[in-house]
Design a protein around this motif. Structure first.
Motif, mmCIF file in Angstrom:
data_model
loop_
_atom_site.group_PDB
_atom_site.id
_atom_site.type_symbol
_atom_site.label_atom_id
_atom_site.label_comp_id
_atom_site.label_asym_id
_atom_site.label_seq_id
_atom_site.Cartn_x
_atom_site.Cartn_y
_atom_site.Cartn_z
ATOM 1 N N ARG A 68 0.747 -1.091 -0.060
ATOM 2 C CA ARG A 68 0.209 0.012 0.121
ATOM 3 C C ARG A 68 0.724 1.414 0.008
ATOM 4 N NH1 ARG A 68 -5.518 -1.568 2.968
ATOM 5 N NH2 ARG A 68 -5.994 -3.515 2.048
ATOM 6 N N THR A 69 2.185 1.212 0.682
ATOM 7 C CA THR A 69 2.807 2.570 0.453
ATOM 8 C C THR A 69 3.753 2.345 -0.579
ATOM 9 O OG1 THR A 69 4.648 1.131 1.608
ATOM 10 C CG2 THR A 69 3.267 2.643 3.207
ATOM 11 N N PHE A 70 3.850 1.246 -1.424
ATOM 12 C CA PHE A 70 4.558 1.433 -2.866
ATOM 13 C C PHE A 70 3.305 1.782 -3.853
ATOM 14 C CE2 PHE A 70 5.346 -1.663 -6.653
ATOM 15 C CZ PHE A 70 6.149 -0.584 -7.225
ATOM 16 N N LEU A 71 2.312 1.816 -3.543
ATOM 17 C CA LEU A 71 1.067 2.389 -4.461
ATOM 18 C C LEU A 71 1.240 3.949 -4.179
ATOM 19 C CD1 LEU A 71 -1.051 2.191 -6.603
ATOM 20 C CD2 LEU A 71 -2.545 1.959 -4.654
ATOM 21 N N ALA A 72 1.358 4.460 -3.108
ATOM 22 C CA ALA A 72 1.691 5.757 -2.936
ATOM 23 C C ALA A 72 2.719 6.255 -3.655
ATOM 24 C CB ALA A 72 1.625 6.263 -1.504
ATOM 25 N N ALA A 73 3.846 5.566 -3.305
ATOM 26 C CA ALA A 73 5.169 5.820 -4.034
ATOM 27 C C ALA A 73 5.158 5.825 -5.661
ATOM 28 C CB ALA A 73 6.449 5.012 -3.617
ATOM 29 N N ALA A 74 4.371 5.034 -6.011
ATOM 30 C CA ALA A 74 4.435 4.932 -7.570
ATOM 31 C C ALA A 74 3.529 5.987 -8.112
ATOM 32 C CB ALA A 74 3.571 3.361 -7.900
ATOM 33 N N PHE A 75 2.533 6.515 -7.323
ATOM 34 C CA PHE A 75 1.803 7.651 -7.748
ATOM 35 C C PHE A 75 2.606 8.815 -7.899
ATOM 36 C CE2 PHE A 75 -2.535 5.318 -6.597
ATOM 37 C CZ PHE A 75 -2.593 5.175 -8.064
ATOM 38 N N ARG A 76 3.313 8.993 -6.686
ATOM 39 C CA ARG A 76 4.153 10.130 -6.756
ATOM 40 C C ARG A 76 5.268 10.123 -7.618
ATOM 41 N NH1 ARG A 76 7.337 13.766 -6.459
ATOM 42 N NH2 ARG A 76 8.394 14.710 -4.840
ATOM 43 N N VAL A 77 5.939 8.990 -7.877
ATOM 44 C CA VAL A 77 6.995 9.107 -8.851
ATOM 45 C C VAL A 77 6.738 9.239 -10.248
ATOM 46 C CG1 VAL A 77 9.184 7.952 -9.751
ATOM 47 C CG2 VAL A 77 8.595 7.883 -7.199
ATOM 48 N N ALA A 78 5.654 8.356 -10.640
ATOM 49 C CA ALA A 78 5.128 8.319 -11.904
ATOM 50 C C ALA A 78 4.506 9.777 -12.410
ATOM 51 C CB ALA A 78 4.169 7.502 -11.986
ATOM 52 N N GLY A 79 3.877 10.457 -11.258
ATOM 53 C CA GLY A 79 3.349 11.741 -11.549
ATOM 54 C C GLY A 79 4.390 12.681 -11.820
ATOM 55 N N ALA A 80 5.549 12.282 -11.265
ATOM 56 C CA ALA A 80 6.589 13.594 -11.453
ATOM 57 C C ALA A 80 7.513 13.026 -12.718
ATOM 58 C CB ALA A 80 7.529 13.510 -10.180
ATOM 59 N N GLY A 81 7.069 12.144 -13.489
ATOM 60 C CA GLY A 81 7.759 11.860 -14.583
ATOM 61 C C GLY A 81 8.997 10.830 -14.380
ATOM 62 N N GLY A 82 9.085 10.130 -13.284
ATOM 63 C CA GLY A 82 10.243 9.469 -13.007
ATOM 64 C C GLY A 82 10.982 10.182 -11.735
ATOM 65 N N ASP A 83 11.059 11.394 -11.834
ATOM 66 C CA ASP A 83 11.884 12.145 -10.691
ATOM 67 C C ASP A 83 11.642 11.445 -9.273
ATOM 68 O OD1 ASP A 83 13.589 13.966 -9.655
ATOM 69 O OD2 ASP A 83 12.146 15.573 -9.295
ATOM 70 N N ASP A 84 12.495 11.087 -8.503
ATOM 71 C CA ASP A 84 12.447 10.415 -7.421
ATOM 72 C C ASP A 84 13.464 10.845 -6.288
ATOM 73 O OD1 ASP A 84 12.023 8.569 -5.376
ATOM 74 O OD2 ASP A 84 12.673 6.952 -6.435
#
Length: 632
Positions: A68-84
């Motif tokens: 469930r935290t991976f899902l948050a991380a995925a939305f966060r990073v994908a929404g930033a175009g891969g910026d992590d």
């Protein structure tokens, strides 16, 4: 209450109501993710958050924390175009490798196997978050994994395709797993079959007006937004499947016509249905609609609702001092939970971050906030398909839901009082109150008392709903189910009609087949002594006294640790009609309910009420059920 991580300064020029911008959403996602890191296993495969375990056990709970935290991380990073910038994906890549190395082994890192829902089913739920996270981040995570890790991950995920889901939204979990596998070139007949089966069931569960039943029964709740719409619409969006997106997106748009009214002016979603500890996940459908364009809302109104929901909980103690989402509503609240809830369960709130898939230049983030529907005008909206009636008052920003259609009783199940669920069985819910806990006097409830036993409402049979200009109605019937002794009285049934007019709720009930000497109890809204709310109830016909007594609910609600509620009582036997007026308001100095109605006439199975403020007349017929609301 203070938030235990840093947020940008509020921007009330762009967001006059909430102050939140896209930068706030990113900061909240980063803050939530960073706060959980200390609880990871060394290989990052499990996230063992503190708290009471779920019925699935601590290993499953640890997987839930990862997924469930991976899902948050995925939305966060994908929404930033891969910026992590915080290195989220590196940790989840490590956890994927460690968790899939020896699935099922009782060691520090291994993930549990995915089995049938009645054997070891919770990992199937989490497989969907893992798969969706991998799909969203494929260019930056999946494509850089060793082939062996990819193969192991696929094998573990395929457990979701080879085992039986629970008979409800769970079928969308293998659907989501299969969608990911197909997106990375690993689709086959097995993935196609999982997706086809889910879509077939989804069609059967669709009831119209944008509402799905959560399975074959009549469970309508927040799962519509954060599951039954989210998975197929997002899948079609990510796949670029225009035909599927048009089909599922049209239903999402229809759903948001009503669902967007289910948020109070303070940002709170309706406290109704199960899994409420997911909190701001309730805004996921709003963000998804804005992302895909399948919404009746403007971008500014969408952000107002989504940011309002996010901020509502952050400002009211949903986070612990360590920055973790607690098991509860604002703070910890046991009565809001289910037995499947574990320490990481609240992180399904991650679904709200689907909004971050809209890039920074998207109108969702650049348009100025606009009022939410409840802030624009008083609204009454009937939803016949799910059997719900919505009542929103602009002056106090409260939304109320009158439930005449959702019960969470599966078709094959008998009705037993032991399974009474306060989050479905009550006749009304709101954005400012929660139901009282089991064992306390039930709020917003009509109970039949006979032989020293009281009834509950289990299976709800809708009888219709409709609305006009400033008013609306909904009706249903149920068989009272009793605690202790025989569960039912032969021939006993209760027909209920709610008519809303302004802030007023006219509650009419016809009891048929009551045994001699039976009595009724009708309760109103449960509120706390320190809350700025007024809960009123007034008897119009069929009660011992017009004015109610105040009874206590020592376990309180999700809003208050101790509550009280008004209750009317009266005798019944054979067939009888009982009418009352109820109100929940935050407006100061409102007139008493005794002044709201000028005249009440009851003639057999017909009730006619004349409203004092407008002179309009409401006529309720019980045989058959019908409601008319006419000018003087």
């Amino acid at each position: 209450m203070s938030i235990p991580f840093e947020l940008p300064a509020d921007d009330h020029d762009l967001s006059p109501s909430t102050g939140y911008t896209r930068a706030h959403w990113e900061a909240v996602a980063d803050g939530l993710l960073t706060a959980t890191r200390r609880w990871s296993t060394p290989g990052c495969a499990l996230l063992d958050l503190p708290g009471r375990p779920s019925r699935s056990g601590v290993r499953s709970d640890g997987l839930e924390g990862y997924a469930r935290t991976f899902l948050a991380a995925a939305f966060r990073v994908a929404g930033a175009g891969g910026d992590d910038p915080h290195g989220h994906l590196e940790r989840y890549a490590s956890g994927l490798a460690a968790g899939t190395r020896t699935p099922g082994r009782d060691d520090t890192e291994s993930w549990p196997l995915i089995l049938d829902h009645d054997v070891q089913g919770q990992p199937m739920v989490e497989s969907a978050s893992v798969a969706l996270g991998l799909r969203l981040t494929a260019p930056w995570l999946w494509k850089h994994l060793d082939a062996g890790v990819q193969d192991r991950a696929e094998e573990w995920l395929r457990g979701a395709l080879r085992h039986t889901p629970a008979p409800n939204n769970w079928y969308l979990f293998p659907y989501t797993v299969a969608g990911f596998l197909e997106s990375v070139g690993r689709g086959d007949a097995e993935t196609a079959a999982a997706r086809q089966r889910a879509l077939e069931l989804l069609e059967g569960w669709y009831r119209g007006e944008g509402w799905y039943a959560d399975g074959d029964g009549r469970a309508f709740d927040h799962y519509n937004g954060w599951a039954l719409h989210l998975y197929p619409v997002l899948d079609a969006h990510l796949a670029g499947d225009g035909e599927a997106l048009a089909h599922h997106g049209a239903r999402l748009r229809a759903h948001l016509e009503g669902f967007s009214l289910m948020f109070g002016a303070d940002g709170a979603p309706l406290h109704f249905g199960r899994s409420l500890t997911y909190r701001f996940a309730a805004t996921a459908a709003v963000g998804l609609g804005a992302l895909t364009g399948h919404t009746p809302l403007t971008p500014g109104a969408s952000r107002r609702i989504a940011s309002g929901g996010l901020r509502h909980f952050l400002d009211r103690g949903a986070l612990t001092a360590d920055g973790l989402l607690s098991l509860g509503w604002y703070g910890p609240h046991e009565a809001s939970l289910q037995s499947y809830s574990g320490p990481a369960s609240p992180y399904w709130a991650s679904k709200a971050f689907v909004a971050l898939l809209a890039p920074p230049g998207h109108a969702l983030w650049t348009d100025r906030e606009e009022p939410a529907p409840v802030e624009e005008a008083d609204r009454v909206l009937a939803l016949p398909a799910p059997g719900l009636l919505l009542q929103a008052t602009r002056a106090d920003g409260i939304v109320r839901l009158h439930n005449h259609g959702s019960d969470h009783v599966r078709p094959h199940e008998g009705e037993t009082a032991a399974e009474d669920d306060p989050h479905y069985g009550r006749q009304a819910y709101s954005t400012r109150t929660g139901p009282t806990a089991p064992g306390n006097t039930a709020d917003n409830h009509l109970s039949v008392h006979t032989g020293g036993r009281r009834s509950v409402r289990r299976r709800v049979h809708p009888l219709g709903a409709g609305h006009g200009d400033g008013w609306g109605w909904a009706a249903s019937w149920h068989r009272p189910v009793f605690t202790g002794g025989p569960p039912m009285v032969p021939g006993l049934r209760v027909e209920s009609v709610t008519v809303v007019h302004g802030r007023y709720e006219l509650r009419a009930h016809r009891v048929v087949g009551a045994p001699a000497g039976a009595r009724l109890g009708l309760t109103g809204w449960a509120t706390g002594p320190e809350e700025s709310l007024t809960s009123a109830l007034y008897g119009l016909h069929g009660w011992d006294d017009a004015c109610p007594e105040l009874v206590r609910a020592p376990q309180g609600t999700a809003w208050t640790p101790w509550a009280r509620l008004p209750r009317l009582t009266g005798g019944c036997g054979g067939t009888s009609v009982h009418v009352a007026l109820a109100s929940l308001t935050a407006e100061p100095g409102t007139a008493p309910l005794s002044e709201a109605v000028a005249e009440v006439l009851v003639d057999g199975a017909t009730v006619e009420v004349t409203w004092a403020d407008t002179g309009t007349r409401t006529r309720i017929a019980f045989d058959p059920v019908g409601v008319r609301h006419t000018e003087r």
